[in-house]
Design a protein around this motif. Structure first.
Motif, PDB file in Angstrom:
ATOM      1  N   LEU A 109       0.957  -1.080   0.063  1.00  0.00           N
ATOM      2  CA  LEU A 109      -0.002  -0.109   0.030  1.00  0.00           C
ATOM      3  C   LEU A 109       0.891   1.258   0.087  1.00  0.00           C
ATOM      4  O   LEU A 109       0.344   2.294  -0.342  1.00  0.00           O
ATOM      5  N   SER A 110       2.082   1.091   0.365  1.00  0.00           N
ATOM      6  CA  SER A 110       3.066   2.295   0.557  1.00  0.00           C
ATOM      7  C   SER A 110       3.085   2.710  -1.131  1.00  0.00           C
ATOM      8  O   SER A 110       3.199   3.938  -1.396  1.00  0.00           O
ATOM      9  N   HIS A 111       3.198   2.027  -2.039  1.00  0.00           N
ATOM     10  CA  HIS A 111       3.283   2.305  -3.315  1.00  0.00           C
ATOM     11  C   HIS A 111       1.945   2.826  -3.752  1.00  0.00           C
ATOM     12  O   HIS A 111       2.025   3.967  -4.453  1.00  0.00           O
ATOM     13  N   SER A 112       1.013   2.568  -3.412  1.00  0.00           N
ATOM     14  CA  SER A 112      -0.457   2.985  -3.643  1.00  0.00           C
ATOM     15  C   SER A 112      -0.615   4.387  -3.337  1.00  0.00           C
ATOM     16  O   SER A 112      -1.322   5.282  -3.600  1.00  0.00           O
ATOM     17  N   TYR A 173       2.793  19.945  22.439  1.00  0.00           N
ATOM     18  CA  TYR A 173       3.273  18.839  21.845  1.00  0.00           C
ATOM     19  C   TYR A 173       2.645  18.445  20.536  1.00  0.00           C
ATOM     20  O   TYR A 173       2.030  17.350  20.448  1.00  0.00           O
ATOM     21  N   LEU A 174       2.887  19.344  19.644  1.00  0.00           N
ATOM     22  CA  LEU A 174       2.079  19.315  18.372  1.00  0.00           C
ATOM     23  C   LEU A 174       2.637  17.820  17.369  1.00  0.00           C
ATOM     24  O   LEU A 174       1.991  17.221  16.663  1.00  0.00           O
ATOM     25  N   SER A 175       3.857  17.464  17.801  1.00  0.00           N
ATOM     26  CA  SER A 175       4.199  16.332  16.987  1.00  0.00           C
ATOM     27  C   SER A 175       3.741  15.103  17.637  1.00  0.00           C
ATOM     28  O   SER A 175       3.779  13.885  16.989  1.00  0.00           O
ATOM     29  N   TYR A 176       2.892  14.848  18.768  1.00  0.00           N
ATOM     30  CA  TYR A 176       2.288  13.762  19.388  1.00  0.00           C
ATOM     31  C   TYR A 176       1.208  13.876  19.849  1.00  0.00           C
ATOM     32  O   TYR A 176       0.385  12.842  19.711  1.00  0.00           O
ATOM     33  N   CYS A 177       0.598  14.922  19.945  1.00  0.00           N
ATOM     34  CA  CYS A 177      -0.801  14.948  20.362  1.00  0.00           C
ATOM     35  C   CYS A 177      -1.900  15.244  19.552  1.00  0.00           C
ATOM     36  O   CYS A 177      -2.951  15.387  19.891  1.00  0.00           O
ATOM     37  N   ARG A 178      -1.528  15.578  18.352  1.00  0.00           N
ATOM     38  CA  ARG A 178      -2.822  15.736  17.458  1.00  0.00           C
ATOM     39  C   ARG A 178      -3.143  14.508  16.832  1.00  0.00           C
ATOM     40  O   ARG A 178      -2.766  13.456  16.992  1.00  0.00           O
ATOM     41  N   PRO A 179      -4.470  14.554  16.387  1.00  0.00           N
ATOM     42  CA  PRO A 179      -5.216  13.393  15.932  1.00  0.00           C
ATOM     43  C   PRO A 179      -4.458  12.691  14.659  1.00  0.00           C
ATOM     44  O   PRO A 179      -3.915  13.547  13.802  1.00  0.00           O
ATOM     45  N   ASN A 180      -4.777  11.305  14.403  1.00  0.00           N
ATOM     46  CA  ASN A 180      -4.404  10.908  12.965  1.00  0.00           C
ATOM     47  C   ASN A 180      -5.311  11.417  11.853  1.00  0.00           C
ATOM     48  O   ASN A 180      -6.291  11.858  12.075  1.00  0.00           O
ATOM     49  N   LEU A 181      -4.469  11.504  10.683  1.00  0.00           N
ATOM     50  CA  LEU A 181      -5.143  11.804   9.550  1.00  0.00           C
ATOM     51  C   LEU A 181      -5.052  10.514   8.577  1.00  0.00           C
ATOM     52  O   LEU A 181      -3.871  10.157   8.087  1.00  0.00           O
ATOM     53  N   TRP A 182      -6.367  10.056   8.287  1.00  0.00           N
ATOM     54  CA  TRP A 182      -6.211   8.965   7.478  1.00  0.00           C
ATOM     55  C   TRP A 182      -6.993   9.082   6.126  1.00  0.00           C
ATOM     56  O   TRP A 182      -7.842   9.924   5.973  1.00  0.00           O
ATOM     57  N   PRO A 183      -6.490   8.361   4.930  1.00  0.00           N
ATOM     58  CA  PRO A 183      -7.100   8.496   3.671  1.00  0.00           C
ATOM     59  C   PRO A 183      -8.346   7.809   3.595  1.00  0.00           C
ATOM     60  O   PRO A 183      -8.580   6.758   2.570  1.00  0.00           O
ATOM     61  N   ARG A 184      -9.293   8.245   4.192  1.00  0.00           N
ATOM     62  CA  ARG A 184     -10.527   7.098   4.257  1.00  0.00           C
ATOM     63  C   ARG A 184     -11.428   7.167   3.062  1.00  0.00           C
ATOM     64  O   ARG A 184     -12.120   6.211   2.730  1.00  0.00           O
ATOM     65  N   ASP A 185     -11.136   8.133   2.116  1.00  0.00           N
ATOM     66  CA  ASP A 185     -11.654   8.158   0.972  1.00  0.00           C
ATOM     67  C   ASP A 185     -11.047   7.848  -0.245  1.00  0.00           C
ATOM     68  O   ASP A 185     -11.431   7.291  -1.322  1.00  0.00           O
ATOM     69  N   THR A 186      -9.763   8.305  -0.291  1.00  0.00           N
ATOM     70  CA  THR A 186      -8.792   7.766  -1.052  1.00  0.00           C
ATOM     71  C   THR A 186      -8.409   6.378  -1.329  1.00  0.00           C
ATOM     72  O   THR A 186      -7.737   6.180  -2.106  1.00  0.00           O
ATOM     73  N   PRO A 188      -8.728   3.720   1.654  1.00  0.00           N
ATOM     74  CA  PRO A 188      -9.459   3.433   2.743  1.00  0.00           C
ATOM     75  C   PRO A 188      -8.691   2.036   3.561  1.00  0.00           C
ATOM     76  O   PRO A 188      -8.816   2.058   4.786  1.00  0.00           O
ATOM     77  N   GLU A 189      -8.255   1.141   2.604  1.00  0.00           N
ATOM     78  CA  GLU A 189      -7.651   0.079   3.337  1.00  0.00           C
ATOM     79  C   GLU A 189      -6.216   0.319   4.071  1.00  0.00           C
ATOM     80  O   GLU A 189      -5.617  -0.402   4.827  1.00  0.00           O
ATOM     81  N   LEU A 190      -5.585   1.361   3.990  1.00  0.00           N
ATOM     82  CA  LEU A 190      -4.485   2.034   4.553  1.00  0.00           C
ATOM     83  C   LEU A 190      -4.776   1.920   6.031  1.00  0.00           C
ATOM     84  O   LEU A 190      -3.788   1.181   6.757  1.00  0.00           O
ATOM     85  N   GLU A 191      -5.677   2.408   6.497  1.00  0.00           N
ATOM     86  CA  GLU A 191      -5.837   2.306   8.030  1.00  0.00           C
ATOM     87  C   GLU A 191      -5.665   0.948   8.777  1.00  0.00           C
ATOM     88  O   GLU A 191      -4.869   0.913   9.878  1.00  0.00           O
ATOM     89  N   PRO A 192      -6.574   0.139   8.312  1.00  0.00           N
ATOM     90  CA  PRO A 192      -6.517  -1.153   9.000  1.00  0.00           C
ATOM     91  C   PRO A 192      -5.239  -1.882   8.869  1.00  0.00           C
ATOM     92  O   PRO A 192      -4.855  -2.566   9.826  1.00  0.00           O
TER      93      PRO A 192
END
Length: 414
Positions: A109-112, A173-186, A188-192
């Motif tokens: 999926l890294s390539h994708s 602590y911006l480098s640790y405490c912010r929420p994840n960003l997932w490509p759920r639309d483009t 979606p299989e990356l997150e799981p």
């Protein structure tokens, strides 16, 4: 670890080991690294053909997963050999259940991800976190000071999506405490896939941390709260990094593409343990064997000898999880374990044209509020930070230490 599985019938694999001179007074021995073409016969036995070249080598310490599971085992000798003062700062864990499938699922999926439209990847950037969440490409700097466009990275915490809702901590602590960003639309299989592999590497890392605590306790009694396993188990700071190294092109040669650190510059991880997968090389979206057996991960020992991962052991390198010691563990172990600088070299030659490299690292780290107080170790690792530590009465948190390290490598936040 630079290997790739082609099919159930034929596997071309550059097995992982490292070259090192542990005795600086010893004469350098020249070994012949082995590029193994592994074939499974009808009986399941393995046969190997060897393509040789002159490179100094030495084995990586490897611990079977079953040995790690048994907490009564004494792994002191292997821990000292792998993580101690004369070690490479790396230990591999073999035969981890489910790992080969989870690794393959994510690395493909890294390539994708890298192939997504630029607009889609732009939506995944988080500049406020110093690009420590979501997509990052060309934001870090090479040793030359030029933007690093050789690789793209996707960062996320595979253990928890929202580390905190405290606005003060998020801003601090911006480098640790912010929420994840997932490509759920483009994509979606990356997150799981990311979470499944990240959590497996995390759980195996906790087992390794338990045995590290046993070793350190023999040298100096440990308070329960200072045990590595306990510290990492309660932390919300863990960070996964999916890496895609873009194919080298002719114009890259203007940016020292021929140097040892041509794909990733020399650096030392500042966390506790870094779990690493075997790299997957691809061309036109399909896996293939690494076209250059001098490419891959290099490590510099405390004697400054430069070492490289090479084929040596008759083990599927792609089935091993490697763990490197970070600066936080060196500090908290009071120098019993040692972090080592490392870099990545790009493949060279005509066969390397159009070849990309995909891998995954899990940075297992203390929580942002964990205290550090071993001044001598911090001063040796970062002379610039020693003065700041002295001003803070001899102690600082991991979050503060981490911010100072990031300032050193990426410039001040403000």
């Amino acid at each position: 670890m630079d290997c790739v599985k082609h099919s159930p019938r034929q596997i071309s694999c550059l097995f992982s080991s490292l070259s090192v001179i542990t005795n600086p007074n010893a004469k350098l021995r020249r070994f012949r690294p082995q590029f193994l073409l592994i074939k499974a016969g009808k009986t399941g036995q393995l046969r190997a053909s060897v393509e040789e070249a002159h490179v100094p080598t030495s084995k990586v310490v490897t611990i079977p997963y079953s040995d790690l599971l048994d907490k009564t085992n004494d792994l002191s000798e292997k821990l000292e050999t792998g993580f101690g003062a004369n070690g490479l700062g790396i230990i591999a864990i073999s035969h981890v259940p489910k790992y080969p499938v989870l690794r393959k699922n994510l690395l493909e999926l890294s390539h994708s991800l890298a192939a997504l439209p630029e607009e889609a990847k732009k939506d995944l950037e988080d500049a406020d976190s110093r690009y420590s969440f979501g997509w990052s490409h060309g934001k870090e700097k090479l040793e030359s000071g030029q933007p690093d466009k050789f690789k793209g990275s996707f960062y996320a915490n595979p253990i928890v999506d929202v580390p905190t809702i405290d606005e003060g901590l998020i801003k601090r602590y911006l480098s640790y405490c912010r929420p994840n960003l997932w490509p759920r639309d483009t994509l979606p299989e990356l997150e799981p896939a990311f979470k499944d592999l990240g959590r497996l590497i995390f759980n195996v890392g906790l087992l390794l941390a338990y045995h590290c605590d046993k070793y350190v306790s023999k040298q100096s009694p440990l308070n329960e709260v200072h045990k590595l396993e306990v510290m990492l188990g309660r932390s919300l700071c863990h960070k996964g990094r999916l890496l895609h190294y873009f194919p080298a092109v002719q114009s890259d040669r203007d940016q020292n593409i021929d140097g040892i650190s041509s794909w990733c510059g020399w650096h030392t991880d500042h966390g506790s343990l870094t779990g690493l997968t075997c790299a997957m090389y691809m061309k036109d979206g399909s896996p293939l064997a690494c076209p250059d057996n001098t490419a891959g991960l290099y490590i510099r020992t405390r004697s400054s000898a430069v070492v490289k991962k090479l084929s040596f052991q008759a083990i599927y390198g792609e089935h091993d999880i490697a763990y490197q010691v970070g600066e936080a563990t060196e500090i908290l172990s009071k120098g019993l374990f040692h972090a080592t600088p490392h870099c990545v070299k790009t493949p060279r030659g005509d066969k390397a044209h159009g070849v990309e490299r995909n891998t995954f690292a899990l940075f297992m780290q203390p929580n942002w509020d964990e205290p550090f107080s071993n001044i001598d170790s911090i001063g040796r690792l970062h002379k610039e930070i020693e003065l700041q530590l002295t001003k803070s009465n001899g102690s600082m948190t991991f979050g503060d230490y981490s911010e100072l390290v990031l300032n050193k490598y990426y410039g001040l936040r403000y």
